[in-house]
Design a protein around this motif. Sequence first.
Motif, short mmCIF file in Angstrom:
data_model
loop_
_atom_site.label_atom_id
_atom_site.label_comp_id
_atom_site.label_asym_id
_atom_site.label_seq_id
_atom_site.Cartn_x
_atom_site.Cartn_y
_atom_site.Cartn_z
N TYR A 127 88.88 117.78 -8.50
CA TYR A 127 90.19 117.43 -7.44
C TYR A 127 90.72 118.77 -7.30
CZ TYR A 127 94.82 116.39 -5.83
OH TYR A 127 95.89 116.25 -5.19
N VAL A 128 90.91 119.65 -7.88
CA VAL A 128 91.52 120.98 -7.57
C VAL A 128 90.61 121.90 -6.85
CG1 VAL A 128 92.36 123.11 -8.64
CG2 VAL A 128 92.97 121.02 -9.39
N THR A 175 86.55 113.36 -2.50
CA THR A 175 86.95 113.55 -3.69
C THR A 175 88.41 112.93 -3.93
OG1 THR A 175 85.76 115.72 -3.89
CG2 THR A 175 87.67 115.38 -5.28
N LEU A 176 89.25 113.17 -2.92
CA LEU A 176 90.80 112.57 -3.35
C LEU A 176 90.51 111.13 -3.57
CD1 LEU A 176 93.69 112.81 -3.12
CD2 LEU A 176 93.43 112.52 -0.59
N ASP A 177 89.72 110.38 -2.50
CA ASP A 177 89.69 109.08 -2.50
C ASP A 177 88.94 108.46 -3.71
OD1 ASP A 177 90.04 106.48 -0.95
OD2 ASP A 177 87.97 106.26 -1.06
N GLU A 178 88.17 109.21 -4.35
CA GLU A 178 87.35 108.79 -5.67
C GLU A 178 88.21 109.16 -6.67
OE1 GLU A 178 84.05 107.80 -6.62
OE2 GLU A 178 84.48 106.91 -4.79
N LEU A 216 91.59 108.97 -6.66
CA LEU A 216 92.61 107.93 -6.69
C LEU A 216 91.98 106.55 -7.17
CD1 LEU A 216 94.35 108.70 -3.47
CD2 LEU A 216 94.97 109.33 -5.69
N ARG A 217 90.64 106.21 -6.82
CA ARG A 217 90.09 105.00 -7.25
C ARG A 217 89.86 105.01 -8.79
NH1 ARG A 217 85.81 103.80 -9.31
NH2 ARG A 217 85.02 105.95 -9.18
N TRP A 218 89.35 106.15 -9.18
CA TRP A 218 89.19 106.13 -10.84
C TRP A 218 90.59 105.98 -11.41
CZ3 TRP A 218 91.09 110.02 -14.19
CH2 TRP A 218 90.66 109.80 -15.38
N LEU A 219 91.68 106.60 -10.97
CA LEU A 219 92.77 106.64 -11.44
C LEU A 219 93.39 104.97 -11.50
CD1 LEU A 219 94.90 109.69 -10.02
CD2 LEU A 219 94.34 109.39 -12.52
N GLY A 220 92.89 104.31 -10.60
CA GLY A 220 93.27 102.96 -10.40
C GLY A 220 92.66 102.11 -11.40
N GLU A 221 91.45 102.48 -11.52
CA GLU A 221 90.56 101.70 -12.53
C GLU A 221 91.13 101.98 -14.28
OE1 GLU A 221 86.48 102.54 -12.19
OE2 GLU A 221 86.28 101.47 -10.39
N ALA A 222 91.34 103.49 -14.36
CA ALA A 222 91.66 103.77 -15.51
C ALA A 222 93.07 103.48 -16.25
CB ALA A 222 91.43 105.21 -15.62
N ILE A 223 93.93 103.45 -15.03
CA ILE A 223 95.50 103.27 -15.36
C ILE A 223 96.09 102.08 -14.36
CG2 ILE A 223 97.70 104.55 -15.40
CD1 ILE A 223 96.19 107.10 -15.58
N GLY A 224 95.75 102.17 -13.23
CA GLY A 224 96.57 101.44 -12.39
C GLY A 224 96.57 99.82 -12.61
N LEU A 284 97.57 115.48 -11.15
CA LEU A 284 96.85 114.45 -10.07
C LEU A 284 98.01 113.54 -9.51
CD1 LEU A 284 93.98 113.28 -12.56
CD2 LEU A 284 93.94 114.87 -10.63
N PRO A 285 97.72 113.02 -8.34
CA PRO A 285 98.86 112.08 -7.53
C PRO A 285 98.81 110.92 -7.95
CG PRO A 285 96.68 112.52 -6.20
CD PRO A 285 96.63 113.50 -7.50
#
Length: 302
Positions: free
Chosen positions: A197-198, A217-220, A222-230, A256-257
């Motif tokens: 990301y950075v 990279t931004l979209d991926e 955010l997608r991974w954060l959604g899977e792991a946390i969201g 991370l956003p």
Amino acid sequence: ADRLVRVQAARRNKESRLKLARGISAQTATAWVRLGNARQALIAAERGRAVMLAESITVRTALEALQSSGREHLVLAYEAAATRLARSWARFDDGDDPAGGSASGVGAMFRNQAQIDLDAVLESMRSVHGLETFMQRPSDDEVFARVIDAASITPIAYLMAAASGGTALTVRTDGSIATTDLPQLTDEYVVAAVSSYVSAYNDRNIDQGRAAAWAYTLDETLRWLGEAIGKTLLDLWAAEGIRRVNLVPMGGLGLLPLHAMWIDSASKESPRRRYLLDEIDVAYLPNAFAAGPARPSIAVGE
């Protein structure tokens, strides 16, 4: 982490000690969760967050209270003693000994005396009503009470990664704590996500190719954060009617956003993204201490 830093007066020395302790609070909190002790997990998480910020606010508030109550001599004494200790570290950190002797021995002598002087000033400040515990390590009960009080209006969610999977601690407004396992939130994945990301962000303006790589990279991320946390947390919070949350991301997660993480809709006939911020009002906190008044007050009496 707070034990390591409280004995240091110079900012750069505190920062170096905190770097050594990086990740310890999240690992400790996760271990307590595994042992079924949510209270100790919460205390460990809070103790390791924004240590220098909390100390800075505490010191500034105390000095302002002393100044306004006519005790300027204590303010001046504290500032002078703290400066001497900071300079004793800076002067001898690189082996600078103008007398030509052992830098480490001379440095230790100067630092020890400067620390003694500062301790004496701190004791004088603690004799003032309202400052009895100034710059002392709070007890576990005090830390826990501070977090519960901070979450009494808006729930607070601590998010942390660990080697074997992460954890979320959601402190509800009634003082109860929900522990949620996040198996995909490992240290390895978080480090990789932050690095990608950075790097992509820093290179985004080089050319069109890098700009496209940044968008991907931004979209991926955010997608991974959604899977792991969201998904897990959205389901939990929706079931409990939680519509507002203060997030306390620990470690690399703070880069991370998180508010923009998304998950796919369960319906393939009507595919859409569910963004965290569309369903939950999200704010960020460095720690529960920061959820208090913008300028914490200390009533300094006679």
